[in-house]
Structure formats: structure tokens, C-alpha cells
Scaffold this motif. Sequence first.
Motif, PDB file in Angstrom:
ATOM      1  N   THR A  85       0.812  -1.214   0.000  1.00 58.32           N
ATOM      2  CA  THR A  85       0.000   0.000   0.000  1.00 58.32           C
ATOM      3  C   THR A  85       0.849   1.270   0.000  1.00 58.32           C
ATOM      4  OG1 THR A  85      -0.170  -0.090   2.411  1.00 58.32           O
ATOM      5  CG2 THR A  85      -1.959  -1.101   1.135  1.00 58.32           C
ATOM      6  N   SER A  86       2.026   1.234   0.665  1.00 61.54           N
ATOM      7  CA  SER A  86       2.862   2.437   0.698  1.00 61.54           C
ATOM      8  C   SER A  86       4.316   2.081   0.947  1.00 61.54           C
ATOM      9  CB  SER A  86       2.379   3.412   1.778  1.00 61.54           C
ATOM     10  OG  SER A  86       2.619   2.891   3.063  1.00 61.54           O
ATOM     11  N   ILE A  87       5.187   3.002   0.518  1.00 65.26           N
ATOM     12  CA  ILE A  87       6.624   2.898   0.755  1.00 65.26           C
ATOM     13  C   ILE A  87       7.094   4.275   1.193  1.00 65.26           C
ATOM     14  CG2 ILE A  87       8.888   2.392  -0.224  1.00 65.26           C
ATOM     15  CD1 ILE A  87       7.470   0.702  -2.355  1.00 65.26           C
ATOM     16  N   GLN A  88       7.717   4.343   2.370  1.00 64.08           N
ATOM     17  CA  GLN A  88       8.176   5.614   2.919  1.00 64.08           C
ATOM     18  C   GLN A  88       9.605   5.475   3.435  1.00 64.08           C
ATOM     19  OE1 GLN A  88       6.258   8.328   2.663  1.00 64.08           O
ATOM     20  NE2 GLN A  88       4.651   7.058   1.780  1.00 64.08           N
ATOM     21  N   PRO A  89      10.443   6.506   3.259  1.00 63.93           N
ATOM     22  CA  PRO A  89      11.783   6.482   3.852  1.00 63.93           C
ATOM     23  C   PRO A  89      11.684   6.528   5.368  1.00 63.93           C
ATOM     24  CG  PRO A  89      11.504   8.383   2.392  1.00 63.93           C
ATOM     25  CD  PRO A  89      10.188   7.701   2.497  1.00 63.93           C
ATOM     26  N   THR A  90      12.610   5.855   6.044  1.00 57.59           N
ATOM     27  CA  THR A  90      12.626   5.849   7.500  1.00 57.59           C
ATOM     28  C   THR A  90      14.043   5.588   7.991  1.00 57.59           C
ATOM     29  OG1 THR A  90      11.626   4.885   9.486  1.00 57.59           O
ATOM     30  CG2 THR A  90      12.069   3.387   7.682  1.00 57.59           C
ATOM     31  N   ASN A  92      14.129   4.042  11.119  1.00 59.40           N
ATOM     32  CA  ASN A  92      13.702   3.181  12.209  1.00 59.40           C
ATOM     33  C   ASN A  92      14.748   2.096  12.445  1.00 59.40           C
ATOM     34  OD1 ASN A  92      12.357   1.347  13.882  1.00 59.40           O
ATOM     35  ND2 ASN A  92      10.373   1.840  12.976  1.00 59.40           N
ATOM     36  N   ALA A  93      15.148   1.896  13.696  1.00 60.75           N
ATOM     37  CA  ALA A  93      16.214   0.944  14.029  1.00 60.75           C
ATOM     38  C   ALA A  93      15.677  -0.431  14.428  1.00 60.75           C
ATOM     39  CB  ALA A  93      17.066   1.515  15.156  1.00 60.75           C
ATOM     40  N   LEU A  94      14.399  -0.690  14.208  1.00 60.62           N
ATOM     41  CA  LEU A  94      13.863  -2.011  14.532  1.00 60.62           C
ATOM     42  C   LEU A  94      14.603  -3.092  13.767  1.00 60.62           C
ATOM     43  CD1 LEU A  94       9.994  -1.448  14.527  1.00 60.62           C
ATOM     44  CD2 LEU A  94      11.445  -1.933  16.494  1.00 60.62           C
ATOM     45  N   SER A  95      14.656  -4.263  14.364  1.00 61.45           N
ATOM     46  CA  SER A  95      15.281  -5.398  13.696  1.00 61.45           C
ATOM     47  C   SER A  95      14.534  -5.695  12.404  1.00 61.45           C
ATOM     48  CB  SER A  95      15.231  -6.622  14.616  1.00 61.45           C
ATOM     49  OG  SER A  95      15.788  -7.734  13.978  1.00 61.45           O
ATOM     50  N   SER A  96      15.296  -5.837  11.324  1.00 61.47           N
ATOM     51  CA  SER A  96      14.684  -6.055  10.019  1.00 61.47           C
ATOM     52  C   SER A  96      15.739  -6.547   9.042  1.00 61.47           C
ATOM     53  CB  SER A  96      14.064  -4.759   9.514  1.00 61.47           C
ATOM     54  OG  SER A  96      15.080  -3.818   9.275  1.00 61.47           O
ATOM     55  N   PRO A  97      15.316  -7.022   7.866  1.00 61.16           N
ATOM     56  CA  PRO A  97      16.278  -7.426   6.844  1.00 61.16           C
ATOM     57  C   PRO A  97      16.854  -6.212   6.119  1.00 61.16           C
ATOM     58  CG  PRO A  97      14.070  -7.864   6.094  1.00 61.16           C
ATOM     59  CD  PRO A  97      13.953  -7.380   7.497  1.00 61.16           C
ATOM     60  N   ALA A  98      17.546  -5.360   6.875  1.00 64.17           N
ATOM     61  CA  ALA A  98      18.158  -4.148   6.334  1.00 64.17           C
ATOM     62  C   ALA A  98      19.469  -3.921   7.071  1.00 64.17           C
ATOM     63  CB  ALA A  98      17.226  -2.954   6.545  1.00 64.17           C
ATOM     64  N   LEU A  99      20.558  -3.715   6.332  1.00 63.00           N
ATOM     65  CA  LEU A  99      21.881  -3.558   6.936  1.00 63.00           C
ATOM     66  C   LEU A  99      22.320  -2.101   7.001  1.00 63.00           C
ATOM     67  CD1 LEU A  99      23.660  -6.583   5.227  1.00 63.00           C
ATOM     68  CD2 LEU A  99      22.648  -6.458   7.506  1.00 63.00           C
ATOM     69  N   SER A 100      21.376  -1.197   6.887  1.00 70.37           N
ATOM     70  CA  SER A 100      21.641   0.234   6.963  1.00 70.37           C
ATOM     71  C   SER A 100      20.459   0.889   7.666  1.00 70.37           C
ATOM     72  CB  SER A 100      21.791   0.799   5.548  1.00 70.37           C
ATOM     73  OG  SER A 100      21.828   2.205   5.586  1.00 70.37           O
ATOM     74  N   ARG A 103      16.557   3.363   5.440  1.00 75.29           N
ATOM     75  CA  ARG A 103      15.638   2.286   5.110  1.00 75.29           C
ATOM     76  C   ARG A 103      14.379   2.795   4.427  1.00 75.29           C
ATOM     77  NH1 ARG A 103      15.968  -1.239  10.718  1.00 75.29           N
ATOM     78  NH2 ARG A 103      18.141  -1.815  10.441  1.00 75.29           N
ATOM     79  N   LEU A 104      13.675   1.821   3.869  1.00 80.91           N
ATOM     80  CA  LEU A 104      12.344   2.067   3.341  1.00 80.91           C
ATOM     81  C   LEU A 104      11.367   1.216   4.137  1.00 80.91           C
ATOM     82  CD1 LEU A 104      13.055   1.843  -0.490  1.00 80.91           C
ATOM     83  CD2 LEU A 104      12.725   3.921   0.869  1.00 80.91           C
ATOM     84  N   ASN A 109      -0.595  -5.554   2.895  1.00 77.61           N
ATOM     85  CA  ASN A 109      -1.810  -6.109   3.501  1.00 77.61           C
ATOM     86  C   ASN A 109      -2.463  -5.016   4.333  1.00 77.61           C
ATOM     87  OD1 ASN A 109      -1.345  -8.569   2.239  1.00 77.61           O
ATOM     88  ND2 ASN A 109      -0.205  -9.378   3.985  1.00 77.61           N
ATOM     89  N   LYS A 110      -3.078  -5.371   5.434  1.00 80.21           N
ATOM     90  CA  LYS A 110      -3.761  -4.345   6.223  1.00 80.21           C
ATOM     91  C   LYS A 110      -2.844  -3.732   7.277  1.00 80.21           C
ATOM     92  CE  LYS A 110      -8.186  -3.347   8.282  1.00 80.21           C
ATOM     93  NZ  LYS A 110      -9.540  -3.806   8.487  1.00 80.21           N
ATOM     94  N   TYR A 111      -2.053  -4.576   7.978  1.00 78.02           N
ATOM     95  CA  TYR A 111      -1.257  -4.083   9.093  1.00 78.02           C
ATOM     96  C   TYR A 111       0.220  -4.472   9.031  1.00 78.02           C
ATOM     97  CZ  TYR A 111      -5.887  -3.440  11.108  1.00 78.02           C
ATOM     98  OH  TYR A 111      -7.180  -3.070  11.317  1.00 78.02           O
ATOM     99  N   ASP A 112       0.668  -5.109   7.962  1.00 77.14           N
ATOM    100  CA  ASP A 112       2.032  -5.628   7.914  1.00 77.14           C
ATOM    101  C   ASP A 112       3.014  -4.570   7.416  1.00 77.14           C
ATOM    102  OD1 ASP A 112       1.261  -8.218   8.765  1.00 77.14           O
ATOM    103  OD2 ASP A 112       0.585  -8.674   6.739  1.00 77.14           O
ATOM    104  N   GLU A 113       4.269  -4.701   7.896  1.00 79.79           N
ATOM    105  CA  GLU A 113       5.328  -3.780   7.507  1.00 79.79           C
ATOM    106  C   GLU A 113       6.653  -4.529   7.501  1.00 79.79           C
ATOM    107  OE1 GLU A 113       7.085   0.547   8.902  1.00 79.79           O
ATOM    108  OE2 GLU A 113       6.269  -0.775  10.421  1.00 79.79           O
ATOM    109  N   ILE A 114       7.505  -4.167   6.553  1.00 78.00           N
ATOM    110  CA  ILE A 114       8.870  -4.692   6.516  1.00 78.00           C
ATOM    111  C   ILE A 114       9.782  -3.518   6.197  1.00 78.00           C
ATOM    112  CG2 ILE A 114       8.785  -5.349   4.077  1.00 78.00           C
ATOM    113  CD1 ILE A 114      10.463  -7.849   4.889  1.00 78.00           C
ATOM    114  N   LEU A 115      10.961  -3.506   6.806  1.00 77.95           N
ATOM    115  CA  LEU A 115      11.944  -2.460   6.561  1.00 77.95           C
ATOM    116  C   LEU A 115      13.061  -3.043   5.705  1.00 77.95           C
ATOM    117  CD1 LEU A 115      12.176  -0.992  10.173  1.00 77.95           C
ATOM    118  CD2 LEU A 115      10.744  -0.216   8.293  1.00 77.95           C
ATOM    119  N   VAL A 116      13.416  -2.345   4.627  1.00 78.17           N
ATOM    120  CA  VAL A 116      14.484  -2.793   3.740  1.00 78.17           C
ATOM    121  C   VAL A 116      15.434  -1.627   3.478  1.00 78.17           C
ATOM    122  CG1 VAL A 116      13.058  -4.568   2.641  1.00 78.17           C
ATOM    123  CG2 VAL A 116      13.160  -2.284   1.645  1.00 78.17           C
TER     124      VAL A 116
END
Length: 140
Positions: A85-90, A92-100, A103-104, A109-116
Motif C-alpha cells: 500500500t505504501s513505501i516511505q523512507p525511515t 527506524n532501528a527495529l530489527s529487520s532485513p536491512a543492513l543500513s 531504510r524504506l 496487507n492491512k497491518y504488515d510492515e517490513i523495513l528494507v
Amino acid sequence: MAKTNLTHRHTYKSRVNWWYGLLFILLLALCGKGGEYWIVGFLSWVSVIFLASLIFLMRYVVEGENLTVFYGFFLKKTIPVSSITSIQPTHNALSSPALSLRRLSIRYNKYDEILVSPEDPEAFVAALKAINPQILTEEK
């Protein structure tokens, strides 16, 4: 006549912050320093292998109608691009599949989010929007 596969595959490596390299070197230095405590050396090697798998294998693949996030040796997550639904720059330091920390945030879906953290975020977003033009993004 053979059916031709016209799907395009775009692979984007993860951006890697300098401190991952520093952590990798420090852990590598610890590998030989176990001394009589073999467990220290063993855990250091396990950590080095895990960190190396993240640095060298983490990638984001846009293929067909899906975004697949690969992280580590056996871990992957597949997200239908139509559900994004959306992609925003961030930063955010939450654990995620991102090594920097550049992040984006991808909401799907309705409530899901992933940081890359793709190395080329503009091309990455453009590839996703080419499949799903309804994705909301922050305009510059």
C-alpha cells in the motif's frame, strides 16, 4: 513452440553501513582468542558466519508479481506487490532485513510492515510501482 517467460527479475543488494564491517572484523579477531575457553572461539565463528551470510546474501528481488526478501542462508519472505500500500523512507532501528539505517518502510496487507535498505532505493521503488502504480510514496 516453447512458451517464453516474459517476467523480468530485478535484484537489489542491501546497503551496508560501515559499522557492520567493523563488527565483522572485530568478531573475526575474536575467533582465535578463545584460549582454553573453546566455546568463545566457537561462538565467535558462528557469529562471523551468520554476519557474513547477512552481508553477502541479503537482497531484494522483484520478479513477476512478487517482492522476495532474502536474508541469511535459508530465510526469505515473499510479498505480493499488489498487496503493497505504501513505501516511505525511515531511519527506524527495529530489527529487520536491512543492513543500513537508511531504510524504506514497506506497508502491505492491512497491518504488515517490513523495513528494507536497497542500495538504489529510487530504482527499487520504481520497479515496484511499475507493477503496482497504486503504491503511495513520498513525493520529493
